[in-house]
Design an enzyme around this catalytic site. Sequence first.
Site, short mmCIF file in Angstrom:
data_model
loop_
_atom_site.label_atom_id
_atom_site.label_comp_id
_atom_site.label_asym_id
_atom_site.label_seq_id
_atom_site.Cartn_x
_atom_site.Cartn_y
_atom_site.Cartn_z
CG HIS A 154 -1.91 -1.10 1.25
ND1 HIS A 154 -2.73 -1.41 0.20
CD2 HIS A 154 -2.18 -2.02 2.23
CE1 HIS A 154 -3.47 -2.47 0.51
NE2 HIS A 154 -3.16 -2.85 1.72
CB CYS A 155 4.19 2.07 1.08
SG CYS A 155 5.20 3.55 1.33
#
Length: 348
Positions: A154-155
């Site tokens: 998710h980064c």
Amino acid sequence: MMSDRRDTKGKSFHHSELFASIPPTCLPIVYHPNYNITFMGLEKLHPFDSGKWGKVIHFLKEEQFVSDENLVEAREASDEDLLVVHTKRYLNRLKWSVVVASITEIPPLMLLPNSLVKRRVLRPLRTQTGGTIMAGKLAIERGWAINVGGGFHHCSSDKGGGFCAYADITLAIRFLFDRVEGVSTATIIDLDAHQGNGHERDFLDDRRVFIMDVYNHNIYPGDGFAKRAIKRKVELEWGTEDSEYLQKVELHCEGALNELRPDVIVYNAGTDILDGDPLGGLSISPQGIIRRDELVFRAARRRGIPILMVTSGGYQKKTARIIADSILNLHLQGLIGADGSGSGPSAE
């Protein structure tokens, strides 16, 4: 051949400890005790089992598959390493405890001094990120590698979220593209229950990276912009079970690898697809997860494509045992070798 100070285009780059040589006696399994987050019980405020990585290693040691002598010890990614992908602005924002609290979804962290947060939360995540980059190099050298942590999908370069503070998947691929001759294409097979919007945003306009993502489309992050990067998108409904899931994984995994034969596969092997997971919303059995991992490794092995596996999400105490059992099964099936190479059957 590994290039020491220049990339494949002859451009100079920083020296990184993460691409140091690893003894051939080591298995390409990367881990460090610093992966595990223990912080005055605050880690219990998040459903993530922040000690699961150590438990995986404990189970593998019990089965005498790994030992302290044959594991690869992960090294922490330096600021210079992280700046290969991350912006200075983003890394500077992590100096604010409130930002880290938001990314990790542990609100009380915002009340603590950043020096503590950096040491007890960010350092474990930076060490896991270093482990993924190291495992990328090992996968090319040995044909396979497993980082027992990582998978922070998710980064992206300038934004964290969903317990993901560093873009380790993007970093591993960028390091390989920059520093390893003959690696110019990659396929990400993301089988975590959540959409991998971080690496998708990073590789949105990069034709060298093919992304396959199989996820529950009803849950976090629902990132419509990032979905444009997915070349094979498989959106699952609540409660999807083994039969349908494994059929789709096998079909699309074969299809993705037939569409583009990459120089490396990055396999994001989240266990939050497990039945009962509080965040994943799917109903896959432990045996289904073990079978899933075998399908992916078998597809890679059949084509002779190096594969890097990271463990990503999984929010139940029993996931550590399942990850260990899956790694042991890969060995039993001859898809990973105790001598550090793939050995055994390569056919179905």
